[in-house]
Design a protein around this motif. Structure first.
Motif, mmCIF file in Angstrom:
data_model
loop_
_atom_site.group_PDB
_atom_site.id
_atom_site.type_symbol
_atom_site.label_atom_id
_atom_site.label_comp_id
_atom_site.label_asym_id
_atom_site.label_seq_id
_atom_site.Cartn_x
_atom_site.Cartn_y
_atom_site.Cartn_z
ATOM 1 N N PRO A 1 1.117 -2.569 11.854
ATOM 2 C CA PRO A 1 0.242 -3.735 11.994
ATOM 3 C C PRO A 1 -0.693 -3.831 10.789
ATOM 4 C CG PRO A 1 0.338 -2.498 14.045
ATOM 5 C CD PRO A 1 1.036 -1.659 13.026
ATOM 6 N N GLY A 2 -0.888 -5.025 10.304
ATOM 7 C CA GLY A 2 -1.735 -5.220 9.136
ATOM 8 C C GLY A 2 -1.015 -5.002 7.825
ATOM 9 N N MET A 3 0.322 -4.987 7.846
ATOM 10 C CA MET A 3 1.050 -4.729 6.603
ATOM 11 C C MET A 3 0.867 -5.856 5.578
ATOM 12 S SD MET A 3 5.053 -5.365 7.688
ATOM 13 C CE MET A 3 5.596 -5.334 5.984
ATOM 14 N N ALA A 4 0.588 -7.069 6.046
ATOM 15 C CA ALA A 4 0.345 -8.171 5.106
ATOM 16 C C ALA A 4 -0.919 -7.908 4.295
ATOM 17 C CB ALA A 4 0.227 -9.486 5.870
ATOM 18 N N ALA A 5 -1.975 -7.441 4.976
ATOM 19 C CA ALA A 5 -3.211 -7.098 4.266
ATOM 20 C C ALA A 5 -2.984 -5.919 3.329
ATOM 21 C CB ALA A 5 -4.319 -6.770 5.260
ATOM 22 N N LEU B 1 -3.839 3.197 -1.907
ATOM 23 C CA LEU B 1 -2.501 2.774 -2.323
ATOM 24 C C LEU B 1 -1.422 3.471 -1.494
ATOM 25 C CD1 LEU B 1 -2.640 2.600 -6.235
ATOM 26 C CD2 LEU B 1 -2.170 0.726 -4.669
ATOM 27 N N VAL B 2 -1.567 4.776 -1.338
ATOM 28 C CA VAL B 2 -0.571 5.532 -0.573
ATOM 29 C C VAL B 2 -0.571 5.086 0.885
ATOM 30 C CG1 VAL B 2 0.131 7.824 0.203
ATOM 31 C CG2 VAL B 2 -0.690 7.500 -2.142
ATOM 32 N N MET B 3 -1.763 4.904 1.461
ATOM 33 C CA MET B 3 -1.845 4.429 2.842
ATOM 34 C C MET B 3 -1.168 3.061 2.997
ATOM 35 S SD MET B 3 -5.784 5.574 3.678
ATOM 36 C CE MET B 3 -5.842 4.634 5.217
ATOM 37 N N ASP B 4 -1.415 2.180 2.048
ATOM 38 C CA ASP B 4 -0.819 0.845 2.124
ATOM 39 C C ASP B 4 0.697 0.898 1.972
ATOM 40 O OD1 ASP B 4 -3.278 -0.327 2.531
ATOM 41 O OD2 ASP B 4 -3.607 -0.766 0.415
ATOM 42 N N LEU B 5 1.191 1.764 1.104
ATOM 43 C CA LEU B 5 2.641 1.912 0.939
ATOM 44 C C LEU B 5 3.288 2.404 2.236
ATOM 45 C CD1 LEU B 5 2.823 3.457 -2.644
ATOM 46 C CD2 LEU B 5 3.788 1.256 -1.939
ATOM 47 N N VAL B 6 2.625 3.347 2.895
ATOM 48 C CA VAL B 6 3.146 3.848 4.170
ATOM 49 C C VAL B 6 3.141 2.733 5.220
ATOM 50 C CG1 VAL B 6 2.715 5.449 6.072
ATOM 51 C CG2 VAL B 6 2.527 6.246 3.709
ATOM 52 N N ASP B 7 2.052 1.949 5.265
ATOM 53 C CA ASP B 7 1.975 0.849 6.229
ATOM 54 C C ASP B 7 3.087 -0.168 5.997
ATOM 55 O OD1 ASP B 7 -0.219 2.086 7.274
ATOM 56 O OD2 ASP B 7 -1.673 0.591 6.613
#
Length: 241
Positions: A186-190, A174-180
Motif C-alpha cells: 500500500p502506498g507504492m504510488a507515493a 530509497l531502499v524502503m521505497d524499492l521494497v514497497d
C-alpha cells in the motif's frame, strides 16, 4: 453578486499553493557539491568532515580510544563553528524575509564565496603534514562555515528538495521505497514518486564524492573549482526565475 474587487483574489490565493517544485537539477548541483567538498575535506584535512560535522565525533571517539588519531582539535572546533555558521545564515535569511526579499540566490552566493575562500586558503597553506596545525585547522573551519550555509539552505529555501549533504536517510528511504514497489505494498504510488525525486541527488552525491577524492589526488585544493562551478550554475538558474 460577487464584487469586482474579489474576483481576481481566488487565482492569486492559490498561486502559492500551485507553485512549481524546484527543478531536480537544483538538488543535483547541491548534492554534487556536498559530496565533493565533504570528501575532499576528509582527504586533505586528515579526516575532517566539513558538511557532515557530526561524523567528526566518531573520529574524536576513536582518538580517545587510542587508535592513533591524534589531531582532534579541528574536529572539536568543527561543531561550534558549524553552529555559528548556521545561526549567522539564519539571521541573515530572516532579515531578508522580513523585508520581502529573495533568500535562495543570496545564500548560494554566500556559500560560493565561502567555498572560493576555502579553496584559495587551502592552495596557499597546503598541503598539510597533519591535521593538528593552526593553518590546517583554520582552513578546515573555513570549509565548515561554507557548508553550514548549504545545510541551512537545505532546511529552509531548498526544503522541498532531497537533502544534499547527508545521504544515510535518503538511501534508507530509497531502499524502503524499492521494497514497497517490488512487493506492491500500500502506498507504492507515493513510493514511486519519492524514488523518482530522490535517486538523482543520491547518484550525484556519490559522483561528487568520487570526484572529490580523485580531484584532490590530482589537483589538490584547486579541485574545489568543480563545486564552485556547480554553485555558479545553480546561482545563474535561480536568478533566471
Amino acid at each position: 453578486m460577487t464584487s469586482p474587487s474579489s474576483t481576481p483574489a481566488a487565482p492569486a490565493a492559490h498561486a502559492a499553493d500551485a507553485a512549481p517544485v524546484d527543478p531536480p537539477g537544483h538538488g543535483m548541483l547541491l548534492a554534487f557539491t556536498g559530496g565533493f567538498v565533504d570528501t575532499l575535506g576528509f582527504v586533505a584535512l586528515f579526516g575532517l568532515f566539513t558538511a557532515h560535522v557530526t561524523g567528526n565525533f566518531v573520529l574524536i571517539g576513536a582518538a580517545m580510544a587510542g587508535d592513533g588519531h591524534a589531531d582532534v582539535v579541528g574536529k572539536l572546533l568543527a561543531l561550534p563553528t558549524f553552529v555559528i555558521g548556521v545561526a549567522a545564515t539564519r539571521l541573515f535569511q530572516l532579515r531578508r524575509e522580513r523585508q520581502g526579499r529573495d533568500t535562495a540566490a543570496p545564500l548560494v552566493a554566500i556559500q560560493l564565496a565561502g567555498l572560493v575562500a576555502f579553496m584559495l586558503a587551502g592552495v596557499w597553506a597546503g598541503p598539510f603534514a597533519h591535521g593538528g596545525g593552526m593553518q590546517a585547522i583554520g582552513v578546515g573551519l573555513m570549509g565548515v562555515l561554507a557548508m553550514s550555509v548549504q545545510n541551512t539552505a537545505a532546511r529552509s529555501v531548498f526544503s522541498r528538495l532531497t537533502p544534499s549533504t547527508v545521504m544515510t536517510g535518503n538511501v534508507t528511504q530509497l531502499v524502503m521505497d524499492l521494497v514497497d514497489i517490488a512487493t506492491r505494498a500500500p502506498g507504492m504510488a507515493a513510493a514511486g514518486a519519492r524514488l523518482h525525486k530522490a535517486w538523482p541527488p543520491v547518484a550525484t552525491f556519490a559522483a561528487g564524492s568520487l570526484a572529490g577524492g580523485l580531484g584532490y589526488a590530482h589537483a589538490g585544493f584547486w579541485a574545489l573549482l568543480a563545486p564552485c562551478i556547480a554553485l555558479a550554475v545553480l546561482l545563474r538558474l535561480l536568478r533566471k526565475h
